[in-house]
Enzyme design. Structure first.
Site, PDB file in Angstrom:
ATOM      1  N   PHE B 172      -5.994 -10.372   6.072  1.00  0.00           N
ATOM      2  CA  PHE B 172      -5.700  -9.027   5.588  1.00  0.00           C
ATOM      3  C   PHE B 172      -4.214  -8.774   5.680  1.00  0.00           C
ATOM      4  O   PHE B 172      -3.546  -9.278   6.563  1.00  0.00           O
ATOM      5  CB  PHE B 172      -6.472  -8.012   6.436  1.00  0.00           C
ATOM      6  CG  PHE B 172      -6.292  -6.594   5.985  1.00  0.00           C
ATOM      7  CD1 PHE B 172      -5.784  -5.641   6.834  1.00  0.00           C
ATOM      8  CD2 PHE B 172      -6.633  -6.214   4.695  1.00  0.00           C
ATOM      9  CE1 PHE B 172      -5.612  -4.337   6.420  1.00  0.00           C
ATOM     10  CE2 PHE B 172      -6.463  -4.919   4.269  1.00  0.00           C
ATOM     11  CZ  PHE B 172      -5.951  -3.978   5.144  1.00  0.00           C
ATOM     12  N   GLN B 293       4.499   5.819   1.892  1.00  0.00           N
ATOM     13  CA  GLN B 293       3.583   4.880   1.260  1.00  0.00           C
ATOM     14  C   GLN B 293       2.473   5.613   0.519  1.00  0.00           C
ATOM     15  O   GLN B 293       1.770   6.440   1.109  1.00  0.00           O
ATOM     16  CB  GLN B 293       2.979   3.981   2.335  1.00  0.00           C
ATOM     17  CG  GLN B 293       2.275   2.782   1.766  1.00  0.00           C
ATOM     18  CD  GLN B 293       1.807   1.852   2.855  1.00  0.00           C
ATOM     19  OE1 GLN B 293       1.379   2.278   3.911  1.00  0.00           O
ATOM     20  NE2 GLN B 293       1.896   0.558   2.592  1.00  0.00           N
ATOM     21  N   HIS B 295      -0.926   5.550  -2.268  1.00  0.00           N
ATOM     22  CA  HIS B 295      -2.036   4.772  -2.796  1.00  0.00           C
ATOM     23  C   HIS B 295      -2.443   5.429  -4.100  1.00  0.00           C
ATOM     24  O   HIS B 295      -2.542   6.649  -4.160  1.00  0.00           O
ATOM     25  CB  HIS B 295      -3.206   4.778  -1.809  1.00  0.00           C
ATOM     26  CG  HIS B 295      -4.302   3.849  -2.194  1.00  0.00           C
ATOM     27  ND1 HIS B 295      -5.307   4.195  -3.058  1.00  0.00           N
ATOM     28  CD2 HIS B 295      -4.536   2.563  -1.861  1.00  0.00           C
ATOM     29  CE1 HIS B 295      -6.124   3.165  -3.227  1.00  0.00           C
ATOM     30  NE2 HIS B 295      -5.671   2.167  -2.507  1.00  0.00           N
ATOM     31  N   LEU B 305      -9.187   7.846   0.106  1.00  0.00           N
ATOM     32  CA  LEU B 305      -8.770   6.866  -0.890  1.00  0.00           C
ATOM     33  C   LEU B 305      -9.973   6.129  -1.437  1.00  0.00           C
ATOM     34  O   LEU B 305     -10.883   5.787  -0.687  1.00  0.00           O
ATOM     35  CB  LEU B 305      -7.816   5.853  -0.255  1.00  0.00           C
ATOM     36  CG  LEU B 305      -6.580   6.428   0.401  1.00  0.00           C
ATOM     37  CD1 LEU B 305      -5.809   5.327   1.091  1.00  0.00           C
ATOM     38  CD2 LEU B 305      -5.710   7.114  -0.619  1.00  0.00           C
ATOM     39  N   GLU B 308      -9.466  -0.240  -4.254  1.00  0.00           N
ATOM     40  CA  GLU B 308      -9.085  -0.913  -5.501  1.00  0.00           C
ATOM     41  C   GLU B 308     -10.224  -1.745  -6.039  1.00  0.00           C
ATOM     42  O   GLU B 308     -10.202  -2.146  -7.205  1.00  0.00           O
ATOM     43  CB  GLU B 308      -7.907  -1.844  -5.223  1.00  0.00           C
ATOM     44  CG  GLU B 308      -6.661  -1.073  -4.940  1.00  0.00           C
ATOM     45  CD  GLU B 308      -5.558  -1.972  -4.451  1.00  0.00           C
ATOM     46  OE1 GLU B 308      -5.023  -1.699  -3.380  1.00  0.00           O
ATOM     47  OE2 GLU B 308      -5.265  -2.945  -5.158  1.00  0.00           O
ATOM     48  N   ARG B 339      -0.443  -1.837  -7.325  1.00  0.00           N
ATOM     49  CA  ARG B 339      -0.622  -0.443  -6.938  1.00  0.00           C
ATOM     50  C   ARG B 339       0.509   0.449  -7.404  1.00  0.00           C
ATOM     51  O   ARG B 339       0.263   1.564  -7.883  1.00  0.00           O
ATOM     52  CB  ARG B 339      -0.720  -0.339  -5.416  1.00  0.00           C
ATOM     53  CG  ARG B 339      -2.066  -0.634  -4.867  1.00  0.00           C
ATOM     54  CD  ARG B 339      -2.133  -0.146  -3.458  1.00  0.00           C
ATOM     55  NE  ARG B 339      -1.221  -0.884  -2.589  1.00  0.00           N
ATOM     56  CZ  ARG B 339      -1.572  -1.974  -1.941  1.00  0.00           C
ATOM     57  NH1 ARG B 339      -2.775  -2.453  -2.041  1.00  0.00           N
ATOM     58  NH2 ARG B 339      -0.701  -2.577  -1.169  1.00  0.00           N
ATOM     59  N   HIS B 406      -0.163   8.049   2.285  1.00  0.00           N
ATOM     60  CA  HIS B 406      -0.985   7.459   3.343  1.00  0.00           C
ATOM     61  C   HIS B 406      -0.226   7.285   4.644  1.00  0.00           C
ATOM     62  O   HIS B 406      -0.784   7.478   5.719  1.00  0.00           O
ATOM     63  CB  HIS B 406      -1.510   6.116   2.839  1.00  0.00           C
ATOM     64  CG  HIS B 406      -2.442   5.452   3.791  1.00  0.00           C
ATOM     65  ND1 HIS B 406      -3.655   5.980   4.163  1.00  0.00           N
ATOM     66  CD2 HIS B 406      -2.336   4.290   4.479  1.00  0.00           C
ATOM     67  CE1 HIS B 406      -4.248   5.178   4.999  1.00  0.00           C
ATOM     68  NE2 HIS B 406      -3.479   4.145   5.216  1.00  0.00           N
ATOM     69  N   ARG B 450       5.093  -0.746   4.625  1.00  0.00           N
ATOM     70  CA  ARG B 450       4.299  -1.147   5.777  1.00  0.00           C
ATOM     71  C   ARG B 450       3.223  -2.125   5.329  1.00  0.00           C
ATOM     72  O   ARG B 450       2.567  -1.922   4.310  1.00  0.00           O
ATOM     73  CB  ARG B 450       3.641   0.095   6.361  1.00  0.00           C
ATOM     74  CG  ARG B 450       2.672  -0.157   7.494  1.00  0.00           C
ATOM     75  CD  ARG B 450       1.869   1.103   7.749  1.00  0.00           C
ATOM     76  NE  ARG B 450       0.931   1.335   6.690  1.00  0.00           N
ATOM     77  CZ  ARG B 450      -0.369   1.072   6.771  1.00  0.00           C
ATOM     78  NH1 ARG B 450      -0.859   0.541   7.859  1.00  0.00           N
ATOM     79  NH2 ARG B 450      -1.146   1.329   5.748  1.00  0.00           N
TER      80      ARG B 450
END
Lengths: 100, 663
Positions: B172, B293, B295, B305, B308, B339, B406, B450
């Site tokens: 991740f 940041q 989204h 959120l 995706e 994004r 976010h 981040r």
């Protein structure tokens, strides 16, 4: 004797006020709950006793728990339920993106 | 006989007193100001040095931590463990802090799934930050990461395990092996699907073993600064309206981010950047606030959120004309574009008037053209999410979405030890007595962007770092330096002014104006004219704070007052964000501008370095922004500070020279 008369007089002072107060309160309570009572039948409160009387419906959770909490493909113990959260590149749970 | 008469007199008194009985709620106005202090440490004193209208209580501690999220709790009990008499001042109960919503994992190079090295994690983080992160802080964080995760696990945090019983790690957050050349790395440890919740509860439970004094539901108003040194905090007790001055040799700020400055954010209503504002009012700078940041698909109104994966499975974004607009912006990738491209396309559509809804300020994410069984198997739980948060049936109606904030990469500038710094005469100078950690601080490990699962790591590592630094420099029980008796009177005056404010605009109106302006002008789509317009509008909205109107004049649990104080804090954060964004004429990480699409560094790293001339410091943008605000006028001044390019130990871990960031 004088004491008795005094007590009687004080009792007379007390009684009317309290009766008035009581009747006011109970009157209000009666009208408020009376209207509700007329519309629907009395339901048992959700006390522990009341809840046990209801038939238990097992809420179906969308994400099923793995047997023994071990993910069969990845052999992960205690991991997230359902499909792999990072399969789309972000951390997904129930359609929500938690982290990316 | 005499006793009987006395008894009768008593009885008669009782009778007469009944008609005069007034219900307690009707008693208002004057209060008995004899303030009794309870609690185990009875050395707090009531004083009337700064105000005769408000009861003020003075406390003395060795250290004060403001904020009780992941970072605050770790710092607080780290200090208590070292023997310091610590107070933790928080406006929320510790387990209600926003850390509880961080359900993703925590990165650490433990090497349980394959061989791993923290230096590779270091490389990934430096690259992810677009070379704006301070490499010594990143070195510190990634080197300490395995120890931090093992420590958490020893505290009792129930990480998920492999068959061997080691902590299970998954892939991740852009992590790679061998400095980007070895393929995907598996570094993300998690606790089922509630890592942040578990972290917070573990830390809170651990902190109860130590002797930290918790002051829950105390709203920190300001820092007590004297001669450039921080000597404590002044806070409002929301429960009874008393003012408390916490004098301490060391203050740690861990108040979190300021997502609520924008109309659409994933943060709790309490993420109002109080720490950043306190530092600004003390005349100190905030760093890199323009890096926010986003989204692309956050549910309109709720702020949750949408993954995706929805677009990956075939979901499409449509505008008011029912057109699949991504085909115009990214003809090949369409809805699967990256994004930032998707966010910018959505914003351009909204700006050009093709948004949906009564205010035309969002777009739709359509999933009902996909077969429902496919949705249910590939994306279980999405119909539930859409129904709860958007009120739509995902198999029949589209979900309203818009770009959502976010995380805030910027915050209070600190060095790798957690000490707050200012930049004077070309050098970083430590502010004595002040520390910061968590999302409120900018150490800066996240730089311009981040990476996923790095923020929980940031919390615990730097929370512990603050505690260690304080333990290194001070001893418990040291005598406090003297403080002016009227320290904090401006904060009380401001509080009083807000409590009796009688202007023409409500707090909620001013806040909505600010949020809408920030969403329209300082969100994903940034270009010179839009930002300039936004700066002017924000300056105007800042002035309307003078005209604020509050309704609750009480002092006990006055949420109107606290929300107005939070609005003042948000406003300071918002003006700094938009002015910093307007000045930064390049695109780096999360700050993407249409008119300056490239990164402007000292060399052009897309070409070989030989023969290139190094650009002077004031002509390139690989530097941190430091923003100051004059709270009375709302004027923002900007300065810059160079990025720290060397690691803590060049032998052990060489620094990474800048390069083009491509994945």
């Amino acid at each position: 004797m004088s004491l008795l008369r005094l007590c009687a007089s004080t009792a007379k002072h007390f009684a009317p006020k309290r009766l008035l107060g009581d009747s006011l309160f109970t009157g209000c309570a009666r009208t408020a709950s009376g209207a509700a009572k007329d519309q629907e039948p009395l339901r048992k409160a959700k006390t522990p006793q009341g809840r046990f009387d209801m038939t238990e419906e097992k809420s179906k959770d969308v994400l099923e728990k793995f047997p023994d909490d071990v993910n069969p493909e990845t052999k992960e113990k205690g991991g997230p339920r359902g499909p792999e959260p990072t399969r789309y590149g972000d951390w997904e749970r129930k359609g929500r993106c938690i982290d990316f | 006989m005499a006793s009987v008469r006395a008894a009768s007199r008593l009885l008669s008194k009782k009778v007469l007193s009944h008609p005069k009985a007034v219900p307690v709620a009707a008693v208002q106005g004057s209060r008995n100001f004899h303030f009794s202090i309870y609690g185990k440490k009875n050395n707090a004193k009531v004083s009337d040095d700064i105000s005769t209208q408000y009861p003020v209580v003075d406390h003395e501690f060795d250290a004060v931590v403001v904020g009780a999220g992941g970072a605050g709790l770790r710092a607080a009990f780290g200090l208590s463990e070292a023997g310091f008499n610590t107070a933790c001042v928080t406006k929320l109960f510790p387990t209600r802090s926003h850390t509880v919503a961080a359900q993703g994992g925590i990165n650490a190079a433990l090497g349980n799934m394959e061989g791993d090295d923290w230096r590779w994690h270091f490389y990934d983080t430096v690259k992810g930050s677009d070379w704006l992160g301070d490499q010594d802080a990143i070195h510190y964080m990634t080197e300490q990461a395995p120890a931090a995760v093992v420590e958490l696990e020893n505290f009792g945090m129930p990480f998920s395990r492999t068959e061997d019983g080691k902590i299970y790690q998954r892939a991740f957050g852009g992590q790679s092996l061998k400095y980007g050349k070895g393929g995907q790395a598996h570094r993300c440890c998690c606790v089922a699907d509630r890592t942040g919740h578990s972290l917070l509860h573990t830390l809170y439970g651990r902190s109860l073993r130590y002797d930290t004094s918790y002051f829950v539901e105390y709203f920190a108003l300001d820092l007590l600064m004297e001669d450039g040194e921080c000597k404590g905090v002044i806070a409002l007790c929301m429960e009874d309206g008393s003012i408390h001055r916490f004098r301490a040799k060391n203050t740690v700020i861990a108040t979190g981010g300021y997502g609520r400055a924008y109309f659409s954010c994933t943060s709790a209503h309490t993420s109002t950047g109080d720490g950043n504002a306190m530092v600004t009012r003390a005349g100190l700078p905030c760093q890199d606030l323009e890096f926010v940041q986003f989204h692309p698909t956050g549910i309109y109104g709720a702020g949750c959120l949408i993954t995706e994966g929805c677009r990956g499975e075939g979901g499409i974004l449509i505008n008011s004309e029912g057109e699949r607009f991504m085909e115009r912006y990214a003809p090949n990738a369409k809805d699967l574009a990256s994004r930032d491209v998707v966010s910018r396309s959505m914003t351009i559509e909204i700006r050009e008037g093709r948004g949906v809804g009564p205010d035309k300020d969002h777009v739709y994410l359509q999933l009902h053209h996909l077969p429902p069984q496919q949705l249910a198997t590939r994306l279980p739980g999405i119909s539930e999410t859409a129904m709860i948060f958007a009120g739509v049936d995902v198999t029949k109606e589209p979900i309203p979405v818009l770009p959502t904030v976010h995380y805030n990469m910027g915050g209070i500038p600190t060095n790798y030890k957690g000490q707050v710094i200012t930049h004077t005469n070309g050098d970083d100078k430590v502010v004595p007595g002040l520390y910061a950690c968590g999302e409120a601080a900018c150490a800066s490990v996240h730089g311009a962007n981040r990476l996923g699962a790095n923020s929980l790591l940031d919390l615990v590592v730097f929370g512990r770092a603050c505690a260690l630094t304080i333990a290194e420099q001070d001893k418990p029980g040291e005598k406090l330096s003297p403080l002016k008796p009227n320290a904090g009177e401006e904060s009380v005056a401001n509080l009083d002014k807000l409590r009796f404010a009688n202007g023409s605009m409500r707090t909620s109106e001013i806040r909505l104006n600010m949020q809408k302006t920030m969403q329209n002008h300082a969100a994903v789509f940034r270009t010179g004219s839009v930002l300039k317009e936004g700066c002017d509008k924000m300056d105007g909205i800042y002035q309307t704070l003078e005209n604020i109107k509050t309704f609750d004049r009480g002092i006990v649990w006055n949420t109107d007052l606290v929300e107005s104080l939070e609005l003042q804090n948000l406003m300071l954060n918002a003006v700094q964000t938009i002015h910093s964004a307007e000045q930064r004429k390049e695109s780096r990480g999360a700050h993407a501008r249409e008119d300056f699409k490239d990164r402007v560094d000292e060399y052009d790293y897309s070409k070989p370095l030989q023969g290139q001339e190094k650009k002077p410091y004031d002509q390139h943008w690989r530097k941190h922004t430091l923003s100051y605000v004059d709270p009375k006028t709302g004027k923002v001044t900007l300065e810059y500070r160079p990025v720290i390019d060397h690691s803590l130990d060049e032998q052990d871990c060489a620094h990474i020279p800048p390069a083009i960031r491509s994945y």
